[in-house]
Design an enzyme around this catalytic site. Structure first.
Site, short mmCIF file in Angstrom:
data_model
loop_
_atom_site.label_atom_id
_atom_site.label_comp_id
_atom_site.label_asym_id
_atom_site.label_seq_id
_atom_site.Cartn_x
_atom_site.Cartn_y
_atom_site.Cartn_z
N PRO A 177 66.41 45.24 -106.96
CA PRO A 177 66.95 43.87 -106.61
C PRO A 177 65.98 43.05 -105.41
O PRO A 177 66.24 41.99 -104.97
CB PRO A 177 68.34 43.92 -106.14
CG PRO A 177 68.36 45.48 -105.92
CD PRO A 177 67.51 46.14 -106.82
N GLU B 127 71.02 54.33 -104.23
CA GLU B 127 70.98 53.21 -103.41
C GLU B 127 69.43 52.96 -103.13
O GLU B 127 69.16 51.90 -102.35
CB GLU B 127 71.56 53.92 -102.12
CG GLU B 127 72.92 53.53 -101.64
CD GLU B 127 73.98 53.71 -102.67
OE1 GLU B 127 73.96 54.71 -103.21
OE2 GLU B 127 74.76 52.97 -102.63
N ARG C 65 59.11 39.88 -127.25
CA ARG C 65 58.93 38.53 -128.21
C ARG C 65 57.79 37.67 -127.71
O ARG C 65 57.54 36.67 -128.66
CB ARG C 65 60.22 37.75 -127.87
CG ARG C 65 60.58 37.31 -126.58
CD ARG C 65 61.83 36.78 -126.31
NE ARG C 65 62.39 35.83 -127.31
CZ ARG C 65 61.93 34.53 -127.14
NH1 ARG C 65 61.18 34.14 -126.14
NH2 ARG C 65 62.32 33.40 -128.03
N ASP D 189 60.49 27.64 -126.60
CA ASP D 189 61.79 28.07 -125.89
C ASP D 189 62.06 27.45 -124.54
O ASP D 189 60.96 26.92 -123.67
CB ASP D 189 61.58 29.46 -125.43
CG ASP D 189 61.54 30.44 -126.48
OD1 ASP D 189 61.91 30.02 -127.64
OD2 ASP D 189 60.78 31.64 -126.16
N1 ADE Z 1 68.41 47.12 -109.92
C1 ADE Z 1 69.64 46.69 -109.59
N2 ADE Z 1 69.97 45.60 -109.38
C2 ADE Z 1 68.64 44.96 -110.10
C3 ADE Z 1 68.27 43.66 -110.20
N3 ADE Z 1 68.89 42.54 -109.68
N4 ADE Z 1 66.92 43.34 -110.58
C4 ADE Z 1 66.24 44.57 -111.02
N5 ADE Z 1 66.86 45.79 -111.08
C5 ADE Z 1 67.87 45.87 -110.21
#
Ligand code: ADE
Length: 254
Positions: free
Chosen positions: A92, A119, A157, A172
């Site tokens: 994330p 984590e 794709r 697209d």
């Molecule tokens: N792992 C946990 N959340 C994620 C996200 N939003 N994007 C990529 N990998 C992740």
């Protein structure tokens, strides 16, 4: 393109990678997908892949040794003269995934995707072996497996030949920085709702112009952030501003 996916949950990929676009690309010999269990690269009796963070704090981190070993093993047959293989960490905290990034990744012959977990991952992995950190959105998944599949799908794709010419990725949403126009199929009238007449007119120039306008309107309404980066002619910007003034486009804020 060859995808090598490193994960603690290889079984997670079994059905997706043998379905839909992935199976199609494999059948055509255009992509191959290999999964590796990071746990197989541990050397202790209990196959431990995680440990407590130095300095304390909640949760466990993926240890560096099995990850380095796994990636080095996957890349061991690569010749030094070959182009470097991107090593993607799904996290994330990464750069937001996007259609331009999918196009960039589709240029490579191989991709390694490391699925983050728990984590987090010992930072030496990120610093010394990962080349791209990618997030698929501003939310937290419990693991990087779904993110890896999202990236692999969007890239697969785009590989030449995976989609037929009549379904190419060129139209697209996002391919030109705009959202796609609305599409309809038969019946021309369903429960009293008629398809826009212009689409039945057979006038291709008018249909193309209508679709472009619909694309611009939808993008302006839903994703004005995209519109500021898209390439519009001065005339289009002017027409769009006028159309947005019309009452049906004045939605109250949600
Ligand atoms: N792992 C946990 N959340 C994620 C996200 N939003 N994007 C990529 N990998 C992740």
């Amino acid at each position: 393109m060859r995808f090598d996916i490193l994960t603690l949950f290889p079984q997670f990929f079994e059905t997706p990678l043998s379905s839909a676009i992935f199976q199609r690309a494999r059948d055509k010999g255009l992509a191959s997908f290999n999964t590796y269990n990071i746990r197989d690269y541990t050397h202790d009796k209990h196959n431990v892949v995680d440990d407590y963070p130095f300095g304390g704090g909640a949760g466990m981190l993926l240890k560096p040794e099995p990850i380095f070993e796994a990636i080095e093993d996957v890349l061991k047959d690569r010749h030094l003269c070959e182009e470097p293989v991107p090593v993607i960490l799904t996290t994330p905290q990464g750069r937001p995934f996007s259609q331009p990034l999918a196009y960039q990744l589709a240029e490579h012959k191989r991709l390694v995707i490391l699925c983050g977990h728990y984590e987090g991952v010992d930072d030496r992995v990120r610093e010394h072996i990962v080349t791209h950190e990618i997030s698929i959105g501003d939310y937290v998944l419990s693991g990087g497996e779904l993110a890896a599949l999202v990236i692999a799908d969007a890239v697969t794709r785009l590989l030449p030949g995976v989609l037929g010419s009549d379904e190419s990725a060129a139209g697209d949403s996002h391919s030109e920085g705009l959202l796609e126009y609305p599409q309809f199929t038969r019946p021309a009238e369903f429960r009293g709702w008629a398809v826009p007449e212009i689409l039945l007119s057979g006038n291709h120039a008018k249909i193309t112009a209508w679709r472009r306008e619909q694309s611009l309107l939808k993008t302006a309404e839903r994703r004005p952030d995209l519109l500021s980066k898209a390439s519009l002619t001065a005339k289009e910007r002017k027409t769009l501003a006028a159309r947005l003034e019309e009452p049906e486009h004045n939605y109250p804020d949600e």
